[in-house]
Design a protein around this motif. Structure first.
Motif, mmCIF file in Angstrom:
data_model
loop_
_atom_site.group_PDB
_atom_site.id
_atom_site.type_symbol
_atom_site.label_atom_id
_atom_site.label_comp_id
_atom_site.label_asym_id
_atom_site.label_seq_id
_atom_site.Cartn_x
_atom_site.Cartn_y
_atom_site.Cartn_z
ATOM 1 N N MET A 1 24.835 -5.720 41.361
ATOM 2 C CA MET A 1 24.530 -6.904 40.327
ATOM 3 C C MET A 1 25.740 -7.379 39.519
ATOM 4 O O MET A 1 25.604 -8.390 38.672
ATOM 5 C CB MET A 1 23.070 -6.307 39.877
ATOM 6 C CG MET A 1 21.981 -6.532 40.545
ATOM 7 S SD MET A 1 22.001 -8.107 41.655
ATOM 8 C CE MET A 1 22.468 -7.159 43.365
ATOM 9 N N VAL A 2 26.016 -6.209 38.705
ATOM 10 C CA VAL A 2 27.092 -6.324 37.915
ATOM 11 C C VAL A 2 28.511 -6.900 38.193
ATOM 12 O O VAL A 2 28.522 -8.198 37.600
ATOM 13 C CB VAL A 2 27.761 -4.878 37.079
ATOM 14 C CG1 VAL A 2 28.999 -4.534 35.998
ATOM 15 C CG2 VAL A 2 26.552 -3.655 36.377
ATOM 16 N N GLY A 3 28.886 -6.841 39.127
ATOM 17 C CA GLY A 3 29.237 -6.973 40.181
ATOM 18 C C GLY A 3 29.471 -8.367 40.578
ATOM 19 O O GLY A 3 30.820 -9.467 40.394
ATOM 20 N N ARG A 4 28.783 -8.895 40.783
ATOM 21 C CA ARG A 4 28.057 -10.165 41.159
ATOM 22 C C ARG A 4 27.810 -11.155 39.872
ATOM 23 O O ARG A 4 28.642 -11.821 40.178
ATOM 24 C CB ARG A 4 26.404 -10.520 41.345
ATOM 25 C CG ARG A 4 26.042 -11.500 41.989
ATOM 26 C CD ARG A 4 24.258 -11.412 42.530
ATOM 27 N NE ARG A 4 24.654 -10.672 43.706
ATOM 28 C CZ ARG A 4 23.476 -10.409 44.664
ATOM 29 N NH1 ARG A 4 22.120 -11.099 43.922
ATOM 30 N NH2 ARG A 4 23.499 -10.270 45.261
ATOM 31 N N TRP A 5 27.485 -10.464 38.852
ATOM 32 C CA TRP A 5 28.044 -11.183 37.522
ATOM 33 C C TRP A 5 29.146 -11.048 36.898
ATOM 34 O O TRP A 5 30.121 -12.531 36.431
ATOM 35 C CB TRP A 5 26.995 -10.018 36.333
ATOM 36 C CG TRP A 5 27.529 -11.246 34.837
ATOM 37 C CD1 TRP A 5 26.894 -12.513 34.401
ATOM 38 C CD2 TRP A 5 28.128 -10.552 33.787
ATOM 39 N NE1 TRP A 5 27.397 -12.420 33.150
ATOM 40 C CE2 TRP A 5 27.811 -11.534 32.933
ATOM 41 C CE3 TRP A 5 29.008 -9.414 33.529
ATOM 42 C CZ2 TRP A 5 28.547 -11.289 31.595
ATOM 43 C CZ3 TRP A 5 29.453 -9.057 33.002
ATOM 44 C CH2 TRP A 5 29.819 -9.704 31.426
ATOM 45 N N VAL A 6 30.317 -10.415 37.391
ATOM 46 C CA VAL A 6 31.899 -10.318 37.211
ATOM 47 C C VAL A 6 31.982 -11.500 38.085
ATOM 48 O O VAL A 6 33.095 -12.441 37.554
ATOM 49 C CB VAL A 6 31.709 -8.802 37.516
ATOM 50 C CG1 VAL A 6 33.475 -8.792 37.218
ATOM 51 C CG2 VAL A 6 31.665 -8.149 36.679
ATOM 52 N N GLY A 7 31.691 -11.509 39.185
ATOM 53 C CA GLY A 7 32.689 -12.387 40.160
ATOM 54 C C GLY A 7 32.619 -13.889 40.182
ATOM 55 O O GLY A 7 32.845 -14.845 39.872
ATOM 56 N N HIS A 8 30.886 -14.468 39.148
ATOM 57 C CA HIS A 8 30.101 -15.241 38.304
ATOM 58 C C HIS A 8 31.126 -15.968 37.615
ATOM 59 O O HIS A 8 31.430 -16.942 37.140
ATOM 60 C CB HIS A 8 29.124 -15.381 38.440
ATOM 61 C CG HIS A 8 28.166 -15.793 39.815
ATOM 62 N ND1 HIS A 8 28.463 -16.924 40.552
ATOM 63 C CD2 HIS A 8 28.052 -14.746 41.135
ATOM 64 C CE1 HIS A 8 27.657 -16.745 41.755
ATOM 65 N NE2 HIS A 8 27.706 -15.583 42.209
ATOM 66 N N LEU A 9 31.246 -15.088 36.939
ATOM 67 C CA LEU A 9 32.511 -15.646 35.707
ATOM 68 C C LEU A 9 33.646 -15.670 35.551
ATOM 69 O O LEU A 9 34.310 -17.057 34.939
ATOM 70 C CB LEU A 9 32.890 -14.071 34.792
ATOM 71 C CG LEU A 9 31.315 -13.147 33.165
ATOM 72 C CD1 LEU A 9 32.187 -11.913 32.837
ATOM 73 C CD2 LEU A 9 31.358 -13.870 32.578
ATOM 74 N N PHE A 10 34.139 -15.355 37.088
ATOM 75 C CA PHE A 10 35.483 -16.117 36.831
ATOM 76 C C PHE A 10 35.399 -17.491 37.717
ATOM 77 O O PHE A 10 36.062 -18.357 37.900
ATOM 78 C CB PHE A 10 35.725 -15.194 38.295
ATOM 79 C CG PHE A 10 36.197 -14.422 37.513
ATOM 80 C CD1 PHE A 10 38.009 -13.453 36.832
ATOM 81 C CD2 PHE A 10 36.557 -12.797 38.321
ATOM 82 C CE1 PHE A 10 37.701 -12.547 35.959
ATOM 83 C CE2 PHE A 10 36.410 -11.251 37.991
ATOM 84 C CZ PHE A 10 37.263 -11.549 36.902
ATOM 85 N N ARG A 11 34.289 -17.592 38.061
ATOM 86 C CA ARG A 11 33.871 -19.040 38.095
ATOM 87 C C ARG A 11 33.125 -19.941 37.444
ATOM 88 O O ARG A 11 32.596 -21.047 37.476
ATOM 89 C CB ARG A 11 32.833 -18.918 39.428
ATOM 90 C CG ARG A 11 33.240 -19.056 40.117
ATOM 91 C CD ARG A 11 31.757 -19.101 41.814
ATOM 92 N NE ARG A 11 32.560 -17.714 42.752
ATOM 93 C CZ ARG A 11 32.097 -16.814 44.066
ATOM 94 N NH1 ARG A 11 30.411 -16.441 43.962
ATOM 95 N NH2 ARG A 11 32.681 -16.270 44.796
ATOM 96 N N GLY A 12 32.532 -19.453 35.853
ATOM 97 C CA GLY A 12 32.438 -19.593 34.292
ATOM 98 C C GLY A 12 31.350 -20.473 34.548
ATOM 99 O O GLY A 12 29.977 -20.961 33.284
#
Length: 170
Positions: free
Chosen positions: A42-53
């Protein structure tokens, strides 16, 4: 800033060591108290979506997965541990690694609970200080204990490292 550079490797190793201590605590907490460990996917999902704004999610589990999210989450977890360990030489000088003391380690450890309360929990959809969870006080208590254990991990790892050649700058 110049005081941090001689302490780069001790900082990295101390952050990794303290994060390992937290991970061991999470395993024990799950076995002893039945409290599940954080799913770092879930942390990785959050970081991944950070790169998408996208910063906020309600909740993160309902957000579409990203490729490699579990690995990204674990890497982020350890990078955060290293970053918090960097507060030791930044605030108390690199000499802390020569003679680690519990006070600064616990100040950093317990102080680091600000990050989940005001960044991670709101961003993952749990609200400020877990206010949107079914049992916010329990989540807060577990966060506080975990971060205090991180502080103990900083102190313990610092004491192990000072006996190794990595502390040669002392």
């Amino acid at each position: 800033m110049t005081d941090i550079l001689p302490a780069l490797w001790p900082t990295v190793l101390t952050g990794i060591g303290a994060t390992v201590v937290v991970d061991l605590w999470s395993i024990l907490r799950e076995r002893w108290l039945g409290v599940p460990a954080l799913d770092f996917a879930m942390v990785g999902r959050w970081v991944g979506h950070l790169f998408r704004g996208r910063f906020f999610h309600r909740p993160i589990a309902a957000t579409p997965p990203v490729a490699g999210e579990r690995t990204l989450g674990w890497m982020t977890h350890y990078l955060i541990g290293i970053t918090f360990a960097a507060l030791l030489p930044a605030m108390f000088g690199s000499h802390w690694f020569c003679e680690p003391t519990i006070g600064p380690a616990e100040l950093v450890g317990i102080g680091s609970v600000v990050a989940p309360f005001f960044i991670m929990q709101p961003a993952l959809g749990a609200g400020i200080a877990a206010s949107r969870t079914p049992r916010p006080a329990m989540v807060r208590m577990h966060s506080l204990v975990t971060h205090a254990i991180f502080g103990l991990g900083l102190y313990a790892t610092g004491n192990v490292l000072r006996m190794l050649p990595v502390a040669s700058f002392c």
